[in-house]
Design an enzyme around this catalytic site. Structure first.
Site, PDB file in Angstrom:
ATOM      1  N   CYS A   1      -0.267 -24.768 -22.456  1.00 54.97           N
ATOM      2  CA  CYS A   1       1.134 -25.213 -22.481  1.00 54.97           C
ATOM      3  C   CYS A   1       2.007 -24.445 -21.498  1.00 54.97           C
ATOM      4  O   CYS A   1       3.171 -24.773 -21.311  1.00 54.97           O
ATOM      5  CB  CYS A   1       1.709 -25.119 -23.894  1.00 54.97           C
ATOM      6  SG  CYS A   1       2.085 -23.444 -24.424  1.00 54.97           S
TER       7      CYS A   1
ATOM      8  N   THR B   1       0.832  -1.213   0.000  1.00 53.74           N
ATOM      9  CA  THR B   1       0.000   0.000   0.000  1.00 53.74           C
ATOM     10  C   THR B   1       0.865   1.260   0.000  1.00 53.74           C
ATOM     11  O   THR B   1       0.497   2.267  -0.603  1.00 53.74           O
ATOM     12  CB  THR B   1      -0.963   0.045   1.205  1.00 53.74           C
ATOM     13  OG1 THR B   1      -0.200  -0.077   2.410  1.00 53.74           O
ATOM     14  CG2 THR B   1      -1.998  -1.061   1.144  1.00 53.74           C
TER      15      THR B   1
ATOM     16  N   ILE C   1       0.671 -10.091  -6.078  1.00 50.52           N
ATOM     17  CA  ILE C   1       0.795 -10.433  -7.498  1.00 50.52           C
ATOM     18  C   ILE C   1       1.487  -9.297  -8.239  1.00 50.52           C
ATOM     19  O   ILE C   1       1.415  -9.209  -9.456  1.00 50.52           O
ATOM     20  CB  ILE C   1      -0.618 -10.681  -8.093  1.00 50.52           C
ATOM     21  CG1 ILE C   1      -1.538  -9.477  -7.823  1.00 50.52           C
ATOM     22  CG2 ILE C   1      -1.232 -11.939  -7.496  1.00 50.52           C
ATOM     23  CD1 ILE C   1      -2.921  -9.598  -8.429  1.00 50.52           C
ATOM     24  N   ASP C   2       2.162  -8.419  -7.481  1.00 46.86           N
ATOM     25  CA  ASP C   2       2.647  -7.161  -8.058  1.00 46.86           C
ATOM     26  C   ASP C   2       4.120  -7.170  -8.452  1.00 46.86           C
ATOM     27  O   ASP C   2       4.630  -6.173  -8.954  1.00 46.86           O
ATOM     28  CB  ASP C   2       2.360  -6.004  -7.084  1.00 46.86           C
ATOM     29  CG  ASP C   2       2.949  -6.243  -5.697  1.00 46.86           C
ATOM     30  OD1 ASP C   2       3.937  -6.997  -5.559  1.00 46.86           O
ATOM     31  OD2 ASP C   2       2.403  -5.661  -4.730  1.00 46.86           O
TER      32      ASP C   2
ATOM     33  N   HIS D   1      -0.331 -16.629  -5.160  1.00 45.23           N
ATOM     34  CA  HIS D   1      -1.466 -16.223  -5.991  1.00 45.23           C
ATOM     35  C   HIS D   1      -1.020 -15.755  -7.374  1.00 45.23           C
ATOM     36  O   HIS D   1      -1.753 -15.055  -8.063  1.00 45.23           O
ATOM     37  CB  HIS D   1      -2.274 -15.132  -5.286  1.00 45.23           C
ATOM     38  CG  HIS D   1      -2.895 -15.618  -4.005  1.00 45.23           C
ATOM     39  ND1 HIS D   1      -3.317 -14.780  -3.007  1.00 45.23           N
ATOM     40  CD2 HIS D   1      -3.147 -16.870  -3.548  1.00 45.23           C
ATOM     41  CE1 HIS D   1      -3.806 -15.486  -1.988  1.00 45.23           C
ATOM     42  NE2 HIS D   1      -3.699 -16.759  -2.296  1.00 45.23           N
TER      43      HIS D   1
ATOM     44  N   CYS E   1      -0.015 -19.126 -21.125  1.00 46.76           N
ATOM     45  CA  CYS E   1      -0.985 -19.967 -21.819  1.00 46.76           C
ATOM     46  C   CYS E   1      -1.529 -20.987 -20.823  1.00 46.76           C
ATOM     47  O   CYS E   1      -0.771 -21.637 -20.101  1.00 46.76           O
ATOM     48  CB  CYS E   1      -0.306 -20.678 -22.984  1.00 46.76           C
ATOM     49  SG  CYS E   1      -1.362 -21.942 -23.721  1.00 46.76           S
TER      50      CYS E   1
ATOM     51  N   ARG F   1      -8.957  -4.401   1.394  1.00 39.76           N
ATOM     52  CA  ARG F   1      -9.980  -3.776   2.219  1.00 39.76           C
ATOM     53  C   ARG F   1     -10.155  -2.282   2.016  1.00 39.76           C
ATOM     54  O   ARG F   1     -11.130  -1.710   2.500  1.00 39.76           O
ATOM     55  CB  ARG F   1      -9.637  -3.993   3.697  1.00 39.76           C
ATOM     56  CG  ARG F   1     -10.134  -5.303   4.204  1.00 39.76           C
ATOM     57  CD  ARG F   1      -9.049  -6.066   4.906  1.00 39.76           C
ATOM     58  NE  ARG F   1      -9.230  -7.490   4.632  1.00 39.76           N
ATOM     59  CZ  ARG F   1     -10.060  -8.267   5.277  1.00 39.76           C
ATOM     60  NH1 ARG F   1     -10.766  -7.805   6.273  1.00 39.76           N
ATOM     61  NH2 ARG F   1     -10.197  -9.521   4.960  1.00 39.76           N
TER      62      ARG F   1
ATOM     63  N   CYS G   1       0.709 -22.726 -29.111  1.00 41.59           N
ATOM     64  CA  CYS G   1      -0.281 -23.805 -29.266  1.00 41.59           C
ATOM     65  C   CYS G   1      -1.697 -23.305 -29.538  1.00 41.59           C
ATOM     66  O   CYS G   1      -2.623 -24.099 -29.686  1.00 41.59           O
ATOM     67  CB  CYS G   1      -0.276 -24.703 -28.029  1.00 41.59           C
ATOM     68  SG  CYS G   1      -1.135 -23.994 -26.616  1.00 41.59           S
TER      69      CYS G   1
HETATM   70  P1  NAD Z   1      -5.799  -7.901   2.752  1.00 41.38           P
HETATM   71  O1  NAD Z   1      -6.183  -6.717   1.935  1.00 41.38           O
HETATM   72  O2  NAD Z   1      -6.812  -8.866   3.144  1.00 41.38           O
HETATM   73  O3  NAD Z   1      -5.061  -7.410   4.051  1.00 41.38           O
HETATM   74  C1  NAD Z   1      -4.098  -6.413   3.990  1.00 41.38           C
HETATM   75  C2  NAD Z   1      -3.793  -6.017   5.433  1.00 41.38           C
HETATM   76  O4  NAD Z   1      -2.701  -5.113   5.406  1.00 41.38           O
HETATM   77  C3  NAD Z   1      -4.964  -5.323   6.123  1.00 41.38           C
HETATM   78  O5  NAD Z   1      -5.226  -5.979   7.339  1.00 41.38           O
HETATM   79  C4  NAD Z   1      -4.450  -3.888   6.353  1.00 41.38           C
HETATM   80  O6  NAD Z   1      -4.839  -3.377   7.599  1.00 41.38           O
HETATM   81  C5  NAD Z   1      -2.959  -4.078   6.327  1.00 41.38           C
HETATM   82  N1  NAD Z   1      -2.204  -2.919   5.844  1.00 41.38           N
HETATM   83  C6  NAD Z   1      -2.479  -2.119   4.781  1.00 41.38           C
HETATM   84  N2  NAD Z   1      -1.506  -1.217   4.607  1.00 41.38           N
HETATM   85  C7  NAD Z   1      -0.588  -1.429   5.600  1.00 41.38           C
HETATM   86  C8  NAD Z   1       0.635  -0.821   5.964  1.00 41.38           C
HETATM   87  N3  NAD Z   1       1.142   0.208   5.263  1.00 41.38           N
HETATM   88  N4  NAD Z   1       1.305  -1.316   7.017  1.00 41.38           N
HETATM   89  C9  NAD Z   1       0.813  -2.347   7.745  1.00 41.38           C
HETATM   90  N5  NAD Z   1      -0.345  -2.959   7.459  1.00 41.38           N
HETATM   91  C10 NAD Z   1      -1.025  -2.508   6.393  1.00 41.38           C
HETATM   92  O7  NAD Z   1      -4.592  -8.553   1.945  1.00 41.38           O
HETATM   93  P2  NAD Z   1      -4.124 -10.019   1.837  1.00 41.38           P
HETATM   94  O8  NAD Z   1      -4.182 -10.673   3.171  1.00 41.38           O
HETATM   95  O9  NAD Z   1      -2.882  -9.975   1.095  1.00 41.38           O
HETATM   96  O10 NAD Z   1      -5.251 -10.698   0.937  1.00 41.38           O
HETATM   97  C11 NAD Z   1      -5.857 -10.035  -0.142  1.00 41.38           C
HETATM   98  C12 NAD Z   1      -5.863 -10.826  -1.428  1.00 41.38           C
HETATM   99  O11 NAD Z   1      -5.924  -9.946  -2.545  1.00 41.38           O
HETATM  100  C13 NAD Z   1      -4.633 -11.639  -1.622  1.00 41.38           C
HETATM  101  O12 NAD Z   1      -5.056 -12.892  -1.978  1.00 41.38           O
HETATM  102  C14 NAD Z   1      -3.832 -10.989  -2.757  1.00 41.38           C
HETATM  103  O13 NAD Z   1      -3.545 -11.960  -3.745  1.00 41.38           O
HETATM  104  C15 NAD Z   1      -4.777  -9.998  -3.391  1.00 41.38           C
HETATM  105  N6  NAD Z   1      -4.212  -8.627  -3.512  1.00 41.38           N
HETATM  106  C16 NAD Z   1      -2.922  -8.415  -3.938  1.00 41.38           C
HETATM  107  C17 NAD Z   1      -2.396  -7.121  -4.008  1.00 41.38           C
HETATM  108  C18 NAD Z   1      -0.970  -6.879  -4.474  1.00 41.38           C
HETATM  109  O14 NAD Z   1      -0.408  -7.718  -5.167  1.00 41.38           O
HETATM  110  N7  NAD Z   1      -0.324  -5.765  -4.067  1.00 41.38           N
HETATM  111  C19 NAD Z   1      -3.189  -6.035  -3.632  1.00 41.38           C
HETATM  112  C20 NAD Z   1      -4.510  -6.285  -3.206  1.00 41.38           C
HETATM  113  C21 NAD Z   1      -5.003  -7.600  -3.144  1.00 41.38           C
HETATM  114 ZN    ZN Z   2       0.177 -22.637 -25.370  1.00 45.44          ZN
END
Ligand code: NAD
Ligand code: ZN
Length: 257
Positions: free
Chosen positions: A137, A32, A108-109, A126, A134, A40, A162
């Site tokens: 394949c 974040t 996933i970033d 994730h 693909c 959230r 493919c």
């Molecule tokens: P979540 O959103 O469920 O939980 C994130 C937690 O991080 C929250 O409890 C929040 O309070 C806390 N948080 C936010 N900013 C913070 C900070 N600066 N310092 C400390 N805490 C902080 O996330 P999750 O548990 O990773 O699950 C969400 C799903 O969504 C995952 O499966 C993920 O694959 C996907 N997702 C990925 C990304 C990404 O790749 N950056 C972003 C959003 C969601």
């Molecule tokens: Zn393929």
């Protein structure tokens, strides 16, 4: 830095220094501070739109078009532009110093890799949204040409090798978990004596099972998260703080990382 943060830095530093082998576990909260909303956050893209289920993506061309439209037109833009923050860099240092064996991430970033962690030390539960594969394949496809063809001609990508369906390399709802990544995550979880969770609400299973497994296996469990999580009761140390500054302080990165 607040007094609470300063205390958290000291407590985390002591845990890291006492550990023989650390396993790191991250969720959306570590990114974040790089400008990617977590699950959230009000208005976050994951909350505004109903996720597209894996079977629907495979079955329906309309769904595939909708998935790529969201990706290229609905402002997943934050993912393209995001840069690692001091929290990512602090974890990268723990890996490069050999104190942490791996980072298990739900993200996933690609920001752990972008912060300098060798790709084989990042275990992605994730998948990864910064490239595509693909479904038949497994061939990797880069997003830039897919994006261009979609925006210019509304074209849906097919595999260059493919002819199969191409999808971002993320694990969608309803899609099987990646077996190799799950096995490696389990091995790293069982190998550590300190398991540190950063920025995860610990509500998404099976990923959230790893901290519980570490704890059952006798490791110490530390949770660093802005707000309470589902597993605070079983943790040895809970730090309700901003992740970046506390991680940077605990590993001795200078201000700003
Ligand atoms: P979540 O959103 O469920 O939980 C994130 C937690 O991080 C929250 O409890 C929040 O309070 C806390 N948080 C936010 N900013 C913070 C900070 N600066 N310092 C400390 N805490 C902080 O996330 P999750 O548990 O990773 O699950 C969400 C799903 O969504 C995952 O499966 C993920 O694959 C996907 N997702 C990925 C990304 C990404 O790749 N950056 C972003 C959003 C969601
Ligand atoms: Zn393929």
């Amino acid at each position: 830095m607040t007094e609470q943060d300063a205390r958290a830095v000291e407590a985390l530093r002591a845990e890291l220094e006492a550990a023989r082998r650390i396993t790191l576990f991250t969720g959306a909260g570590i990114s974040t501070e790089s400008g990617i909303p977590d699950f959230r956050s009000p208005g976050g893209i994951w909350t505004r739109m109903k996720p597209i289920l894996f079977d629907d993506f495979v079955r329906s061309e309309d769904m595939r078009r909708e998935a790529w439209r969201r990706k290229f037109k609905e402002g997943e833009g934050a993912l393209w532009k995001a840069e690692p923050n001091q929290g990512h860099r602090a974890l990268a240092r723990l890996v490069s110093e050999g104190r942490a064996g791996a980072i298990i991430t739900q993200n996933i970033d690609n920001l752990h890799q972008n912060s300098g962690v060798p790709p084989d030390r990042v275990i992605e539960l994730h998948g990864n949204a910064t490239y595509a594969r693909c479904l038949d394949c497994g061939l990797r496809h880069e997003l830039a040409p897919i994006r261009q063809a979609f925006l210019e001609r509304d074209a849906l990508p097919v595999c260059q090798s493919c002819g199969g369906i191409v999808k971002t390399a993320t694990i969608s709802f309803g899609q099987a978990m990646p077996e190799a990544a799950m096995a490696r995550a389990q091995a790293e979880t069982l190998a550590c004596d300190l398991f540190v969770c950063v920025g995860s609400s610990l509500t998404v299973y099976p990923a959230a099972g790893f901290p519980l497994l570490a704890r059952r296996n006798g490791a110490r469990l530390v949770i660093l998260n802005r707000e309470p999580t589902d597993q605070d009761e079983v943790a040895d140390l809970v730090l309700n703080c901003e992740a970046g500054p506390v991680l940077a302080g605990a590993v001795g990165l200078g201000a700003g990382g």
